[in-house]
Motif scaffolding. Structure first.
Motif, short mmCIF file in Angstrom:
data_model
loop_
_atom_site.label_atom_id
_atom_site.label_comp_id
_atom_site.label_asym_id
_atom_site.label_seq_id
_atom_site.Cartn_x
_atom_site.Cartn_y
_atom_site.Cartn_z
N TRP A 43 5.17 -7.75 30.60
CA TRP A 43 4.59 -8.76 31.47
C TRP A 43 4.85 -8.34 32.90
CZ3 TRP A 43 2.16 -12.43 28.56
CH2 TRP A 43 2.55 -12.53 27.23
N ILE A 89 4.30 -14.52 36.98
CA ILE A 89 3.68 -14.14 35.70
C ILE A 89 3.17 -15.37 34.98
CG2 ILE A 89 4.10 -13.04 33.46
CD1 ILE A 89 6.45 -11.52 34.82
N PRO A 173 7.88 -13.66 29.81
CA PRO A 173 9.15 -13.18 30.39
C PRO A 173 10.26 -14.20 30.20
CG PRO A 173 7.74 -14.06 32.11
CD PRO A 173 6.92 -14.10 30.84
N THR A 213 11.12 -8.61 32.03
CA THR A 213 9.65 -8.59 31.99
C THR A 213 9.09 -7.80 30.82
OG1 THR A 213 9.64 -6.63 33.42
CG2 THR A 213 9.49 -8.79 34.50
#
Length: 275
Positions: A43, A89, A173, A213
């Motif tokens: 991500w 994100i 995430p 991430t």
């Protein structure tokens, strides 16, 4: 304030300001691993790498914004910075704009992160101090509550095992709060903070919060997860010159070694699932 919290505090320093706070009522929203496939998943944050340690050079002036006598050049605001990377994100660009999170301007995003940090210290009711009066650090739980109070998220869940952490990363995430050893501050060229096998013997510098991430590699042996060969990537908040262009990596086995002092929280919105 709940009386059954588990609280572990650390010395705060510029760039290091996370404390471990565990609430059994919140941990009830742990998401147990149910055997679903675990795959490499990434991500990507939609904003520049933030830097909580060199604020003035970035044009981030806290005196005017917070009524201080002078600007602060560095803050123990890692929880706010990690949460801002995560929100970049989680939210669509339109949602980020509506929330006043500027994804294109690093200084404006850093201001946003500092604001989240301030809110997190207020949500940490176990502490009598808050920013901007005192740069006392905060917790992953505190910043998750701050995001929910702002209406940015609707829920957050926890992971307490390697499998649960990998499962959460399949859907988004996560925030990882962890003790930070001196060896971690000097990663290898690929950003691995645990490249030195003796990292655990290096001094404990404080507590830190990062935004994980990606799980870049997931290794199995006859169906059993192999943590020493499974790799996590995280977004750091110490500028793009640190690690691999601002990102760091660690082996899942390192998370397990730190687990007693770590916490994993995944902020979510209702469109992802129902808590």
């Amino acid at each position: 304030m709940p009386t059954d919290l588990t609280i572990r505090t650390y010395e705060t320093a510029p760039g290091l300001g996370r404390h471990q706070v565990l609430d059994p009522r919140s941990l009830a929203y742990r998401r147990p691993y149910d055997g679903q496939p675990l795959r490499a998943t990434a991500w990507e944050p939609r904003l520049p790498v933030l830097d909580q340690r060199n604020l003035i050079a970035q044009g981030v002036h806290t005196a005017d914004a917070y009524g201080l006598e002078s600007d602060t050049d560095a803050l123990a605001s890692c929880t706010g910075n990690a949460a801002t990377a995560l929100l970049s994100i989680l939210l669509t660009p339109e949602q980020a704009h509506a929330a006043a999170l500027n994804l294109a301007d690093a200084a404006m995003a850093q201001h946003y992160a500092i604001g989240l940090y301030a809110d997190a210290t207020a949500c940490d009711q176990w502490s009598q101090y808050t920013w901007p009066t005192q740069d006392v650090g905060s917790s992953g739980l505190g910043v998750a509550k701050a995001m929910r109070n702002r209406g940015l998220i609707d829920q957050y869940g926890h992971a307490t095992t390697a499998e649960e952490l990998c499962a959460l990363l399949q859907t988004g995430p996560v925030l990882l709060g962890m003790p930070w050893h001196a060896a971690f501050s000097d990663p290898d060229p690929d950003g691995f903070i645990d490249a030195d096998p003796a990292w655990a013997d290096s001094p404990l510098e404080g507590g830190h919060e990062v935004c994980v991430t990606a799980i870049e590699a997931v290794a199995f042996d006859d169906g059993t997860l192999m943590p020493e060969h499974s790799i996590l990537r995280f977004r750091q908040s110490w500028g793009s010159a640190w690690g691999d262009h601002g990102d760091g990596r660690l082996r899942l086995s390192t998370y397990l070694a730190l687990r007693d002092q770590a916490d994993v929280i995944q902020p979510r919105i209702d469109s992802w699932s129902t808590r």
